[in-house]
Structure formats: structure tokens, C-alpha cells
Design an enzyme around this catalytic site. Structure first.
Site, PDB file in Angstrom:
ATOM      1  N   LYS A 207      -0.503   4.770   4.677  1.00 27.28           N
ATOM      2  CA  LYS A 207      -1.343   3.790   5.397  1.00 27.28           C
ATOM      3  C   LYS A 207      -0.788   3.569   6.808  1.00 27.28           C
ATOM      4  O   LYS A 207       0.412   3.385   6.992  1.00 27.28           O
ATOM      5  CB  LYS A 207      -1.401   2.469   4.619  1.00 27.28           C
ATOM      6  CG  LYS A 207      -2.359   1.471   5.249  1.00 27.28           C
ATOM      7  CD  LYS A 207      -2.770   0.390   4.271  1.00 27.28           C
ATOM      8  CE  LYS A 207      -3.701  -0.622   4.936  1.00 27.28           C
ATOM      9  NZ  LYS A 207      -4.965  -0.019   5.366  1.00 27.28           N
TER      10      LYS A 207
ATOM     11  N   HIS B  66       0.845  -1.199   0.000  1.00 33.25           N
ATOM     12  CA  HIS B  66       0.000   0.000   0.000  1.00 33.25           C
ATOM     13  C   HIS B  66       0.878   1.246   0.000  1.00 33.25           C
ATOM     14  O   HIS B  66       2.065   1.200   0.325  1.00 33.25           O
ATOM     15  CB  HIS B  66      -0.912   0.031   1.235  1.00 33.25           C
ATOM     16  CG  HIS B  66      -2.113  -0.866   1.109  1.00 33.25           C
ATOM     17  ND1 HIS B  66      -2.068  -2.209   1.419  1.00 33.25           N
ATOM     18  CD2 HIS B  66      -3.388  -0.612   0.701  1.00 33.25           C
ATOM     19  CE1 HIS B  66      -3.267  -2.743   1.212  1.00 33.25           C
ATOM     20  NE2 HIS B  66      -4.085  -1.804   0.772  1.00 33.25           N
TER      21      HIS B  66
HETATM   22  P1  NAD Z   1      -7.667   9.417   5.535  1.00 32.46           P
HETATM   23  O1  NAD Z   1      -6.747   9.631   6.708  1.00 32.46           O
HETATM   24  O2  NAD Z   1      -7.391  10.127   4.263  1.00 32.46           O
HETATM   25  O3  NAD Z   1      -9.180   9.755   5.969  1.00 32.46           O
HETATM   26  C1  NAD Z   1      -9.737   9.496   7.228  1.00 32.46           C
HETATM   27  C2  NAD Z   1     -10.608  10.688   7.565  1.00 32.46           C
HETATM   28  O4  NAD Z   1     -11.353  10.413   8.756  1.00 32.46           O
HETATM   29  C3  NAD Z   1      -9.784  11.977   7.845  1.00 32.46           C
HETATM   30  O5  NAD Z   1     -10.277  13.044   7.058  1.00 32.46           O
HETATM   31  C4  NAD Z   1      -9.988  12.191   9.328  1.00 32.46           C
HETATM   32  O6  NAD Z   1      -9.948  13.564   9.692  1.00 32.46           O
HETATM   33  C5  NAD Z   1     -11.400  11.609   9.496  1.00 32.46           C
HETATM   34  N1  NAD Z   1     -11.756  11.402  10.900  1.00 32.46           N
HETATM   35  C6  NAD Z   1     -10.980  11.012  11.937  1.00 32.46           C
HETATM   36  N2  NAD Z   1     -11.683  11.004  13.089  1.00 32.46           N
HETATM   37  C7  NAD Z   1     -12.936  11.418  12.772  1.00 32.46           C
HETATM   38  C8  NAD Z   1     -14.124  11.612  13.515  1.00 32.46           C
HETATM   39  N3  NAD Z   1     -14.182  11.420  14.833  1.00 32.46           N
HETATM   40  N4  NAD Z   1     -15.238  12.027  12.874  1.00 32.46           N
HETATM   41  C9  NAD Z   1     -15.235  12.255  11.531  1.00 32.46           C
HETATM   42  N5  NAD Z   1     -14.116  12.093  10.780  1.00 32.46           N
HETATM   43  C10 NAD Z   1     -12.989  11.673  11.385  1.00 32.46           C
HETATM   44  O7  NAD Z   1      -7.680   7.827   5.317  1.00 32.46           O
HETATM   45  P2  NAD Z   1      -8.257   6.990   4.073  1.00 32.46           P
HETATM   46  O8  NAD Z   1      -7.153   6.592   3.163  1.00 32.46           O
HETATM   47  O9  NAD Z   1      -9.449   7.685   3.520  1.00 32.46           O
HETATM   48  O10 NAD Z   1      -8.713   5.653   4.842  1.00 32.46           O
HETATM   49  C11 NAD Z   1      -9.637   5.693   5.909  1.00 32.46           C
HETATM   50  C12 NAD Z   1      -9.856   4.273   6.429  1.00 32.46           C
HETATM   51  O11 NAD Z   1     -10.491   3.487   5.415  1.00 32.46           O
HETATM   52  C13 NAD Z   1      -8.585   3.522   6.800  1.00 32.46           C
HETATM   53  O12 NAD Z   1      -8.856   2.700   7.932  1.00 32.46           O
HETATM   54  C14 NAD Z   1      -8.306   2.678   5.575  1.00 32.46           C
HETATM   55  O13 NAD Z   1      -7.540   1.530   5.843  1.00 32.46           O
HETATM   56  C15 NAD Z   1      -9.716   2.306   5.203  1.00 32.46           C
HETATM   57  N6  NAD Z   1      -9.922   1.898   3.808  1.00 32.46           N
HETATM   58  C16 NAD Z   1     -10.781   0.855   3.627  1.00 32.46           C
HETATM   59  C17 NAD Z   1     -11.099   0.450   2.352  1.00 32.46           C
HETATM   60  C18 NAD Z   1     -12.144  -0.621   2.172  1.00 32.46           C
HETATM   61  O14 NAD Z   1     -12.504  -0.958   1.019  1.00 32.46           O
HETATM   62  N7  NAD Z   1     -12.688  -1.163   3.277  1.00 32.46           N
HETATM   63  C19 NAD Z   1     -10.508   1.072   1.236  1.00 32.46           C
HETATM   64  C20 NAD Z   1      -9.641   2.145   1.453  1.00 32.46           C
HETATM   65  C21 NAD Z   1      -9.357   2.555   2.754  1.00 32.46           C
END
Ligand code: NAD
Length: 267
Positions: free
Chosen positions: A158, A154
Site C-alpha cells: 500500500k 494494510h
Molecule cells: P494496484 O497497484 O495493484 O493497481 C492499480 C492499477 O492501476 C495498476 O495495474 C496500474 O498499472 C493501474 N494504472 C495506473 N495508472 C493508470 C492509468 N493511467 N490508466 C489505467 N490504469 C492505470 O493497486 P490496488 O491494490 O488494486 O489499489 C488501487 C487503488 O484502489 C489504491 O488507491 C487503493 O488504495 C484503492 N483501494 C480502494 C478500495 C476501496 O474499497 N475504495 C479497496 C482496495 C483498494
């Protein structure tokens, strides 16, 4: 269906806002961010590169749940458990993509799912869910002469490792062999490790650049090797799957559902 996005300023959050806006049968209900986030007050759609929607990023998740039929959460484990409690209180559908959840977080989700429909998947792409089903099947066919190793790569941002998808593939392989992943997982090798223990499922983690998500499940025996690989080249596949999951969960009985339930295939 009105769909809200918690964490709407994140990498996935912006992609979800775009996906909801462009999908028939649903409307964007709004977006929230954690307290103190610099994007609070900005237009949710503008942030995603779309024309203004008149909906501003708020830090009031409870108000977002009240305004939504379903909420999609790709944030962080501590935020996800708070959102699961809100979903249970309001009876709204919750779609969880956040990875890195510990057992205590998972228990909160399971409890919340007694009161509302929650769809949780470590990976919302169709291809990875096919890979999960194939992995379980192949692991059930090939015996322990075939060593199972899971390799993932990744992007450099991450924060959890191995990826939720890699662990999901490990659980699928373990299920195919009728064992529990926690009994056979080998998550880190360093130094004098000794020979490989038969039946272990090993994990190897690479981080770098802008890789969206690569996963390979290796079945290695003497004289031959089978490799099942999936490569995601755009986060759009995850957003598309998550919105599909939200639409599918509309009107479903309380329960913790998987993407395999949504797609209608798998174990
Ligand atoms: P990112 O850090 O870009 O986004 C996460 C967002 O959540 C940030 O904007 C952060 O400020 C926000 N956040 C944190 N605490 C919060 C709260 N209390 N209330 C509202 N918002 C809050 O990360 P990302 O790359 O978008 O990934 C996010 C998550 O999704 C990770 O755990 C990643 O592993 C997961 N993910 C899962 C999949 C899937 O298909 N399941 C795919 C991609 C990413």
C-alpha cells in the site's frame, strides 16, 4: 449495463473483472491500463484467471469510456482525475475507489460530478460503511473525555497512509462531534510530543504482509474504552460493493455520491 475497468491488471482491477463477469445485470465492456503497461494486448479475463473474453487490455481509456455505460476506477490519483474528465465529457457513470487523492484531485472529481454521476468511496465494503455510520453516532454520544484514535493495518504494497478508510472514519468521528477533521487530526507522533491534546483524533498506521485491511476506532476514557473494529479478509468485498454502486448509479442525476447513498444508510 456494460461496465469497463480502468487499471484492469491491478490487484483490484482483476478482482473487478471477475466480479463483473459473475454478476447478473452487467457485462464486461473491456479494460485499460496505463501507457507502457506490460499487460497491454493480453485478454482482460485471462489476466483475471477466467476463460478468454476476446477483450484485450488497451491503453485507450477514451475508447473504453465510449464502449461502457459505467467505468470502475481503482488506480492512482493522477489517473483517476484523467478518468473523471473523460466521464464528464462522455456522461458515463464513474465509480472511484482510488485513495490518496489530494484536494486538487478532489476538486476535479467534484467538477466532473456536475456533469455525470460519480460514486466515490474510500471503502466499498458494506461492513466498513456500517462502521462509518456507527463511528459518527458513537462520537456524537461520547464527549471529549473519550479520546478518539484510529488504527489501521494494510499489506506491505500500500502506497498511501493513513488509508482512505481511516481518514473517512476520522471525518465521520469529527462530524459526530461537529468539528472539522483538519482542525483536530493528529497524523504522526514521534519523539517528545507532549501530552495528548483534548479533542484530537489520532491516527496510527501499520504496514505488513498481505493484510487486506483492518480498521479500529478507539474511544478511550479514564476507566474504560470502546473499540469498533472491521477486518476485511478478501478484496472481493470491495469489488462486490463497487459493482453494486455502478448498477445503482445507472440513470442517476449528475452528482458525487457515496457508498452510504448506495446502501441507503449512514449520515
Ligand atoms: P494496484 O497497484 O495493484 O493497481 C492499480 C492499477 O492501476 C495498476 O495495474 C496500474 O498499472 C493501474 N494504472 C495506473 N495508472 C493508470 C492509468 N493511467 N490508466 C489505467 N490504469 C492505470 O493497486 P490496488 O491494490 O488494486 O489499489 C488501487 C487503488 O484502489 C489504491 O488507491 C487503493 O488504495 C484503492 N483501494 C480502494 C478500495 C476501496 O474499497 N475504495 C479497496 C482496495 C483498494
Amino acid at each position: 449495463m456494460k461496465i469497463g475497468v480502468v487499471g484492469c491488471a491491478g490487484r483490484m482491477g482483476r478482482m473487478l473483472v471477475t466480479q463483473i463477469t459473475g454478476t447478473g445485470g452487467c457485462d464486461l465492456a473491456g479494460g485499460s491500463e496505463g501507457p507502457g503497461n506490460p499487460h497491454i494486448g493480453e485478454d482482460v479475463a485471462t489476466l483475471a484467471g477466467l476463460p478468454a473474453s476476446g477483450l484485450t487490455v488497451s491503453d485507450d481509456a477514451a475508447a473504453l469510456f465510449a464502449a461502457s455505460d459505467a467505468v470502475i476506477d481503482f488506480t492512482a490519483p493522477a489517473a483517476t482525475v484523467a478518468h473523471a474528465e473523460l466521464a464528464a465529457e462522455t456522461g458515463k457513470v464513474l465509480v472511484v475507489g482510488t485513495t490518496g487523492l489530494e484536494d486538487s484531485h478532489q476538486k476535479v472529481l467534484a467538477d466532473a460530478a456536475k456533469r455525470t454521476a460519480i460514486v466515490q468511496a474510500p471503502n466499498f465494503s458494506i461492513g466498513v460503511n456500517l462502521l462509518l455510520a456507527l463511528t459518527e453516532r458513537v462520537a456524537g454520544i461520547l464527549d471529549e473525555d473519550y479520546d478518539i484514535e484510529i488504527v489501521e493495518m494494510h499489506h506491505r504494497h500500500k502506497v498511501d497512509a493513513p488509508s482512505g478508510t481511516a481518514l473517512g472514519l476520522g471525518r465521520a468521528a469529527a462530524a459526530g462531534r461537529n468539528v472539522s477533521l483538519s482542525d483536530v487530526a493528529q497524523r504522526g507522533r514521534d519523539g517528545i510530543t507532549g501530552p495528548r491534546r483534548s479533542g484530537d483524533i489520532g491516527f496510527a498506521v501499520l504496514r505488513g504482509g498481505d493484510v487486506v485491511g483492518d480498521h479500529t476506532v478507539v474511544f478511550a476514557a479514564d476507566g474504560e474504552r470502546v473499540e469498533l473494529t472491521h477486518k476485511a479478509s478478501s478484496r472481493e468485498v470491495f469489488a462486490r460493493g463497487a459493482v453494486r454502486a455502478a448498477l445503482w448509479a445507472d440513470g442517476k442525476a449528475p452528482g458525487l455520491y457515496s457508498m452510504q447513498d448506495v446502501l441507503g444508510f449512514g449520515s
